[in-house]
Design an enzyme around this catalytic site. Structure first.
Site, PDB file in Angstrom:
ATOM      1  N   ASP A 116      -2.453 -96.447 -30.462  1.00  0.00           N
ATOM      2  CA  ASP A 116      -3.644 -95.615 -30.370  1.00  0.00           C
ATOM      3  C   ASP A 116      -3.949 -95.454 -28.885  1.00  0.00           C
ATOM      4  OD1 ASP A 116      -6.197 -94.549 -30.246  1.00  0.00           O
ATOM      5  OD2 ASP A 116      -7.050 -95.863 -31.782  1.00  0.00           O
ATOM      6  N   TYR A 134     -13.561 -80.277 -25.148  1.00  0.00           N
ATOM      7  CA  TYR A 134     -12.097 -80.135 -25.119  1.00  0.00           C
ATOM      8  C   TYR A 134     -11.592 -79.388 -23.884  1.00  0.00           C
ATOM      9  CZ  TYR A 134      -7.384 -78.866 -26.735  1.00  0.00           C
ATOM     10  OH  TYR A 134      -6.026 -78.679 -26.836  1.00  0.00           O
TER      11      TYR A 134
END
Length: 249
Positions: free
Chosen positions: A65, A163
């Site tokens: 991760d 983003y």
């Protein structure tokens, strides 16, 4: 790609989409292709999609991760111990959380998740890849960031939360890394590949079938093979790929 045969490539976010397509392409091109992902079982299943047995043997999965530094360190240690180190890193892991606006109240968790995945995870993986190359005196490795056209422009009629800011960060990160790699007296390359809309799990099915111009993950995997295949004297610093027929903003 001949000079990369037998060398080790890591692809982050390798369980689906661009990451999965790139991992398979690298294994098919003769590299030892190691896919980092949280959903490790999905990476393992990618072997079934390869028709060449040798390519299947070159594809490997490692649980990681990229929002957790301890995961990144452990994954790179595993690659070091099992395969000797990394020669190519494809920073593909990325997420978008645009269900709420940037200025929506109480959205801190979503902001941190995107920043930690798209920007900090990219930095930490790049750092560990460079350190692996440095320990082994590798001076001609390659680091590729899967960026976005949103790392260069933000459409006025759509919201993407934080983003685009993270992808603008990847654009700046690419330039910063180029300077650092040059100052370190290496020929290690760094490339930013900025796709437009790509048919991945995060794209609504309606956009894949309504005639919207869209790229396939394999198009980006082909671009990765292209930049890796350039001769040592060539630095592809930024490669922008848009679907044909797209209305540019």
């Amino acid at each position: 790609m001949d000079r990369w045969v037998g060398k080790v490539a890591i692809v982050t976010g390798a369980s689906a989409g661009i990451g999965a397509a790139t991992l398979k392409a690298l294994a098919g091109a003769g590299m030892i292709a190691v896919g980092f992902a949280r959903r490790i079982e999905r990476v393992e299943r990618l072997k079934e999609e390869l028709t060449d047995e040798a390519a299947r043997q070159r594809l490997h999965a490692v649980r990681c991760d990229v929002t957790r530094e301890e995961d990144i360190l452990a994954a790179f240690r595993l690659v070091e111990g099992r395969f000797g180190g990394v020669d190519v890193l494809i920073n593909n892991a990325g997420i978008a959380r645009d269900s709420v606006d940037l200025l929506t109240a109480n959205n801190t968790a979503e902001l941190r998740e995107v920043i930690d995945t798209n920007l900090l995870g990219t930095v930490l993986c790049s750092r560990e890849a460079f350190q692996s190359m440095k320990r082994r005196s590798i001076t001609d490795g390659h680091i590729v960031h899967i960026n976005s056209v949103l790392g260069h422009t933000v459409p006025p009629n759509m919201t993407f939360n934080i983003y685009p800011a993270t992808k603008y960060g990847v654009t700046a990160l690419t330039e910063t890394m180029r300077h650092e790699l040059r100052n370190a007296k290496t020929n290690i390359k760094v490339t930013s590949i900025s796709p437009g809309l790509v048919s991945t799990e995060s794209v609504p099915d309606s956009m894949k079938t309504d005639g919207t111009p869209i790229l396939e993950p394999e198009d980006i995997a082909d671009a990765v093979l292209y930049v890796l295949g350039t001769p040592p004297r060539v630095q592809v610093h930024e490669l922008m790929i848009r679907p044909a027929g797209e209305m540019l903003c």
